[in-house]
Design a protein around this motif. Structure first.
Motif, mmCIF file in Angstrom:
data_model
loop_
_atom_site.group_PDB
_atom_site.id
_atom_site.type_symbol
_atom_site.label_atom_id
_atom_site.label_comp_id
_atom_site.label_asym_id
_atom_site.label_seq_id
_atom_site.Cartn_x
_atom_site.Cartn_y
_atom_site.Cartn_z
ATOM 1 N N TYR A 216 0.888 -0.983 0.204
ATOM 2 C CA TYR A 216 0.083 -0.155 0.142
ATOM 3 C C TYR A 216 1.022 0.938 -0.213
ATOM 4 N N LYS B 233 -13.861 0.392 1.606
ATOM 5 C CA LYS B 233 -13.594 1.040 0.317
ATOM 6 C C LYS B 233 -14.133 1.872 -0.298
ATOM 7 N N TYR B 234 -13.382 2.776 -1.112
ATOM 8 C CA TYR B 234 -13.741 4.199 -1.143
ATOM 9 C C TYR B 234 -15.147 3.912 -2.521
ATOM 10 N N ASP B 235 -15.539 4.974 -2.338
ATOM 11 C CA ASP B 235 -17.129 4.021 -3.081
ATOM 12 C C ASP B 235 -17.271 4.884 -4.444
ATOM 13 N N THR C 139 -11.481 -1.674 8.056
ATOM 14 C CA THR C 139 -10.660 -0.572 5.998
ATOM 15 C C THR C 139 -12.146 -0.652 5.251
ATOM 16 N N GLU D 49 -4.744 2.056 -4.053
ATOM 17 C CA GLU D 49 -5.319 1.374 -3.184
ATOM 18 C C GLU D 49 -6.999 1.050 -3.276
ATOM 19 N N LYS D 50 -7.116 2.166 -2.937
ATOM 20 C CA LYS D 50 -9.039 3.042 -3.112
ATOM 21 C C LYS D 50 -9.514 2.203 -1.786
ATOM 22 N N THR D 51 -8.306 2.831 -0.615
ATOM 23 C CA THR D 51 -9.022 1.659 0.466
ATOM 24 C C THR D 51 -8.360 3.067 2.034
#
Length: 349
Positions: free
Chosen positions: A180, A217-219, A215, A199-201
């Motif tokens: 990451y 995730k991006y929406d 953790t 990583e959209k995390t």
């Protein structure tokens, strides 16, 4: 060169955004009359929309939409007038749904709303200078309860940590997994929020123990860059001209603003700090900070910090990045990627 253009060069280099409509999207029955449209609109102007009817259809009524939100309607071919005062800066998508003879057809058009504010140039004064870790690829900097926290990037070397800025001693550090690339951090509701780049995390930690709690995730299909917060929301940048508003409870992105200096988008917004109700935003690859109105996205002031480089000794020093406001002293701490110094400064017009 006008003062405004000089300031724009500080932020941009300068890249002007073209005007007009590159997305026609018109149909063969009706079109939106753009003959009287200016190159750009500002929020102080009104938009008057007329319909061209080349086939002389008998029009019953027209419903008008901006960004798919209905804003009014008119009978027949009467022009529609709409005030732009509450519209965001950036591209706005117009649609006119024309009703005729029991049928309907859409006409579309894109306009750009820009800022009419001429940014003011801020002065700064160095209050103190402290040592900074030259191996730290700084992404985020923030004070919390009188303590300074920093986050870094680069795969295999991403972390956030508490630092005694007076001595440079690392008090506590949390490393990200090696795959990451870490980005900005911010504190909210007893938690530490941390972004990653591509990583959209995102990560959420307990602010006292630094224990990882969740953790997410991006929406949206975006990158993670800088972070800050107010009493209700978290804000983060994505490497474009956008600053997103995030609901801390759900981690959903619920709104955004576009950052403009005059007619120009300010892209690559990076590290963020909210100071006295304004966003202070690093611009990637520029040793400058844009002071942004959080409601409109307009750049109101510019802080040119290129002079700080004169006192740097680190040969690998990269771009300015890292803004932390200390409410106890009412001073701002700034640094950069691989810089050997943190500067404590005050600013004034």
């Amino acid at each position: 060169m006008k003062k405004y253009n000089f300031l724009a060069v500080i932020l941009l280099g300068i890249t002007l955004i073209g005007c007009g409509d590159t997305k026609k999207g018109e149909n063969s029955l009706f079109t939106i009359d753009e003959s009287a449209f200016p190159a750009h609109f500002t929020q102080k102007e009104a938009l008057t929309i007329g319909i061209l009817n080349p086939n002389s259809k008998e029009i019953d009524s027209v419903a008008y939409f901006i960004n798919d939100k209905k804003v009014g309607s008119k009978k027949g071919t009467e022009e529609f007038r709409f005030e732009l005062i509450d519209q965001k800066l950036g591209y706005q998508y117009l649609k006119a749904t024309v009703y005729f003879g029991g049928d309907s057809s859409d006409a579309t058009k894109r306009i750009e709303v820009v800022s009419d504010i001429e940014p003011k140039l801020l002065n700064y004064k160095i209050v103190n200078t402290f040592a900074h870790d030259t191996t730290a690829f700084t992404e985020g900097l923030e004070f919390h309860d009188g303590r300074l926290f920093e986050s870094t990037g680069q795969k295999g070397d991403s972390y956030f940590r508490e630092v005694d800025y007076k001595t440079g001693k690392v008090i506590k550090q949390v490393d990200l997994p090696k795959e990451y690339f870490g980005e900005g951090i911010t504190f909210f509701g007893g938690k530490i929020y941390q972004l990653t780049w591509q990583e959209k995390t995102g990560y959420i930690y307990d602010a006292n123990t630094f224990k990882l709690e969740k953790t997410f995730k991006y929406d949206k299909d975006i990158e993670g860059w800088g972070m800050t917060h107010d009493d209700k929301y978290i804000y983060h940048s994505d490497g474009t001209e956008k600053i997103w508003k995030m609901d801390p409870a759900t981690q959903k992105l619920i709104d955004y603003i576009n950052v403009y200096s005059g007619t120009s988008k300010i892209k690559a917004i990076n590290e963020l700090e909210l100071i006295d109700g304004k966003f202070y935003a690093n611009v990637w690859q520029k040793d400058a900070i844009a002071v942004v109105n959080p409601e409109s996205g307009a750049v109101e002031k510019i802080l040119n910090l290129s002079g700080l480089r004169k006192s740097l000794k680190a040969k690998n020093a990269e771009v300015l990045n890292g803004i932390a406001y200390n409410p106890a002293t009412k001073t701002i701490f700034v640094t950069g990627k691989y810089w050997d110094k943190i500067f404590e400064i005050t600013v004034s017009e």
